[in-house]
Enzyme design. Sequence first.
Site, PDB file in Angstrom:
ATOM      1  N   LYS A   1      -0.244   9.688   7.420  1.00  0.00           N
ATOM      2  CA  LYS A   1      -0.250   9.688   6.174  1.00  0.00           C
ATOM      3  C   LYS A   1      -1.852   9.513   5.422  1.00  0.00           C
ATOM      4  O   LYS A   1      -2.160  10.093   4.668  1.00  0.00           O
ATOM      5  CB  LYS A   1       0.559   8.505   5.410  1.00  0.00           C
ATOM      6  CG  LYS A   1       1.963   8.725   5.588  1.00  0.00           C
ATOM      7  CD  LYS A   1       2.703   7.716   4.846  1.00  0.00           C
ATOM      8  CE  LYS A   1       4.155   7.633   4.909  1.00  0.00           C
ATOM      9  NZ  LYS A   1       4.875   6.735   3.874  1.00  0.00           N
TER      10      LYS A   1
ATOM     11  N   ASP B   1       6.143   8.024  -2.679  1.00  0.00           N
ATOM     12  CA  ASP B   1       6.782   6.722  -2.225  1.00  0.00           C
ATOM     13  C   ASP B   1       6.947   5.652  -3.496  1.00  0.00           C
ATOM     14  O   ASP B   1       8.129   5.109  -3.638  1.00  0.00           O
ATOM     15  CB  ASP B   1       6.131   6.084  -1.183  1.00  0.00           C
ATOM     16  CG  ASP B   1       6.091   6.634   0.178  1.00  0.00           C
ATOM     17  OD1 ASP B   1       7.141   7.267   0.309  1.00  0.00           O
ATOM     18  OD2 ASP B   1       5.253   6.466   0.929  1.00  0.00           O
TER      19      ASP B   1
END
Length: 277
Positions: A67, A103
């Site tokens: 990420k 997220d």
Amino acid sequence: MAERRAFVTGHPIAHSRSPKIHGHWLAQYGIDGSYQAIDVALADFARFLKSIGAGGYRGGNVTIPHKEAAFAGVARRDHAAEQIGAVNTLWLEDGVLWGGNTDGHGFAANLDDHAPGWAANGPAVVLGAGGASRAVIHALKQRGIGDIRIVNRTLARAQELADRFGAGVSAHGAGAVGELLSDAGLLVNTTALGMHGNEALAADPAGLPGHAIVTDIVYMPLETPLLAAARTRGLKTVDGLGMLLHQAVPGFELWFGQKPEVTPELRRIIVADIEAH
Ligand code: ATR
């Protein structure tokens, strides 16, 4: 039109539930598309990013440990990715590789589903100061929560996050948690405490007011020790599985042109998959 293609990449990636989620939606909406898990080692990730268009992909998801490398490697980033410092969703737009982070959206949408009105419930206490905590704090700020209290074993990491997010976000060591809970409206666990085989609770929900909501971003087990303790105390609880399901929505819409729904049926499919493993 050619088949639309997307992927999820991580290392390892075999246990990712994203192919099940996106595969379910592709079938449900009758879309000519595919969503494939691709294992990419750390050393190969930069090259992988450059090959996305040539591979015929419209984009994909990125998970651990890529990420941060995705954040560094994309040409453009959306606001959430900038705030969180990590990218979990990639897409090509006129040949330009974009990186976003869904997220925080997933976190908020899960609470919208299961605890409507949650953002007006009062101060929030967030346990943990890692990558997951950043996404949660971003979502809390976006929803206008003006008093966000980060509690972490290592105070310096909590302080770093408080500095990063600015006004309304404070940092605390674990010893302060009792007092911080006494007037809180939301308690969020972002640490691995409470996963299978993991040890004691960092915070006792018995110290929360009766109107408080308790949520855990850990979804294995679905009912973590924190959620079980909160339920026993009669508090509203929300498990973390909905965050996983909802974070997938924006990517699917970007790659496949259809906004998918998070349904009880999808949840049942993923719960069955978790229980089978
Ligand atoms: P993630 O990206 O999943 O958030 P991370 O960045 O490794 O993972 O962060 C893990 C978080 O869990 C941290 O807040 C960590 O606390 P420290 O910053 O003090 O390390 C917390 N954590 C992990 N194990 C813990 C334990 N046994 N007791 C208390 N906190 C723990």
